[in-house]
Design a protein around this motif. Structure first.
Motif, PDB file in Angstrom:
ATOM      1  N   LEU A 191       0.862  -1.139   0.000  1.00 24.98           N
ATOM      2  CA  LEU A 191       0.000   0.000   0.000  1.00 24.98           C
ATOM      3  C   LEU A 191       0.895   1.183   0.000  1.00 24.98           C
ATOM      4  CD1 LEU A 191      -2.829   1.003   0.212  1.00 24.98           C
ATOM      5  CD2 LEU A 191      -2.599   0.785   2.589  1.00 24.98           C
ATOM      6  N   VAL A 232      -5.046  -0.911  -1.430  1.00 27.39           N
ATOM      7  CA  VAL A 232      -6.223  -1.198  -0.615  1.00 27.39           C
ATOM      8  C   VAL A 232      -6.959  -2.387  -1.230  1.00 27.39           C
ATOM      9  CG1 VAL A 232      -6.538   1.149   0.251  1.00 27.39           C
ATOM     10  CG2 VAL A 232      -7.584   0.484  -1.919  1.00 27.39           C
ATOM     11  N   GLY A 241     -12.195  -3.913   5.109  1.00 22.41           N
ATOM     12  CA  GLY A 241     -11.171  -3.308   4.269  1.00 22.41           C
ATOM     13  C   GLY A 241      -9.780  -3.696   4.716  1.00 22.41           C
ATOM     14  N   VAL A 296      -5.662  -2.235   4.271  1.00 18.89           N
ATOM     15  CA  VAL A 296      -4.801  -1.145   3.829  1.00 18.89           C
ATOM     16  C   VAL A 296      -3.354  -1.549   4.050  1.00 18.89           C
ATOM     17  CG1 VAL A 296      -4.161   1.278   4.135  1.00 18.89           C
ATOM     18  CG2 VAL A 296      -6.545   0.571   4.456  1.00 18.89           C
ATOM     19  N   ASN A 336       0.671  -2.544   7.599  1.00 12.75           N
ATOM     20  CA  ASN A 336      -0.670  -2.873   7.133  1.00 12.75           C
ATOM     21  C   ASN A 336      -1.632  -3.095   8.289  1.00 12.75           C
ATOM     22  OD1 ASN A 336      -0.814  -5.759   7.891  1.00 12.75           O
ATOM     23  ND2 ASN A 336       0.877  -5.982   6.449  1.00 12.75           N
ATOM     24  N   PHE A 375     -13.392   2.225   7.022  1.00 12.75           N
ATOM     25  CA  PHE A 375     -13.041   1.909   5.640  1.00 12.75           C
ATOM     26  C   PHE A 375     -14.346   2.038   4.873  1.00 12.75           C
ATOM     27  CE2 PHE A 375     -12.222  -0.721   1.959  1.00 12.75           C
ATOM     28  CZ  PHE A 375     -10.858  -0.617   1.719  1.00 12.75           C
ATOM     29  N   PHE A 408     -10.335   5.902   4.193  1.00 18.67           N
ATOM     30  CA  PHE A 408      -9.990   5.026   5.319  1.00 18.67           C
ATOM     31  C   PHE A 408      -9.340   5.825   6.446  1.00 18.67           C
ATOM     32  CE2 PHE A 408      -6.471   4.941   2.280  1.00 18.67           C
ATOM     33  CZ  PHE A 408      -5.372   5.240   3.071  1.00 18.67           C
TER      34      PHE A 408
END
Length: 218
Positions: A13, A101, A143, A145, A156, A167, A192
């Motif tokens: 990400l 994402v 979600g 990330v 993460n 999210f 997010f």
């Protein structure tokens, strides 16, 4: 590390364009979003922005995971903005300063066709989920990330607990694109707010937004 096929072990990400409000030097890259596909993140107060078509950045698409888990099945289509170097060879070193994402979707049974799969992503507040990496891992819908810093260290949402995280998927649009190496069928946008952790548990507070193409798992 990145495969644009069904099983992608982990994610990247990111964000490039870091600037601090207390710095005198102007940012190397502007934080104004001008591209259709982007990933923008605020890490501990510093804003970083990656945009397709700017400074040799592009949109990687694929699936982090698509398969059985103890509670049924999880699907994790992702979108990532990264440098051309990372797109060509997705090692952690090349994924430094990039971001991705994924929308994590759990189903009780397998979705074998594109028609069944394509309706899974929806808009709304999903919260932060848990990405499966093997068939025995816990899998929580929501979600995911991931962000790689300049040294290639990944932070993460899988690596630690969350508090007051969000999210929110704000757009899911049908948009077939057969012109790229990996065809895509959706455009998604989201915001997010969460805590990101490296593998040693070091935490970074993050918030941001992203928009990108999404590959169809088949």
């Amino acid at each position: 590390m990145f495969n644009t096929v069904k099983t992608l072990p982990f994610l990247a990400l990111a964000a490039l364009l870091v600037f601090g409000s207390c710095k005198d030097d102007p940012p190397t890259f502007p934080n104004e979003i001008t591209s259709a596909y982007y990933f923008q993140i605020v890490i501990d107060g510093d804003t970083t922005t990656y945009q397709e078509g700017i400074n040799d950045y592009g949109n990687i698409v694929g699936d982090f995971w698509g398969g059985p888990v103890p509670s049924g099945y999880q699907y994790a289509p992702f979108t990532c903005i990264a440098s051309a170097e990372a797109i060509a060879n997705t090692t952690p070193e090349n994924l430094a300063q990039s971001g991705a994402v994924a929308i994590l979707i759990n189903t009780p049974d397998v979705r074998n066709t594109f028609a069944e799969y394509s309706v899974l992503p929806t808009t709304g507040d999903k919260g932060i989920g848990l990405l499966a990496r093997t068939t025995v891992d816990s899998a929580v819908a929501g979600g995911f990330v991931s962000w790689f810093d300049a040294n290639g260290t990944e932070f993460n949402t899988n690596n630690g607990t969350q508090s007051n995280a969000s999210f929110v998927v704000t757009e899911v649009t049908d948009q077939e694109d057969q012109t790229r190496a990996v065809p895509t069928y959706k455009t998604v946008a989201l915001t997010f707010s969460c805590t990101l952790y490296d593998e040693n548990g070091n935490a970074r507070q993050a918030s941001g937004r992203a928009r990108g193409r999404m590959v169809a798992w088949q």
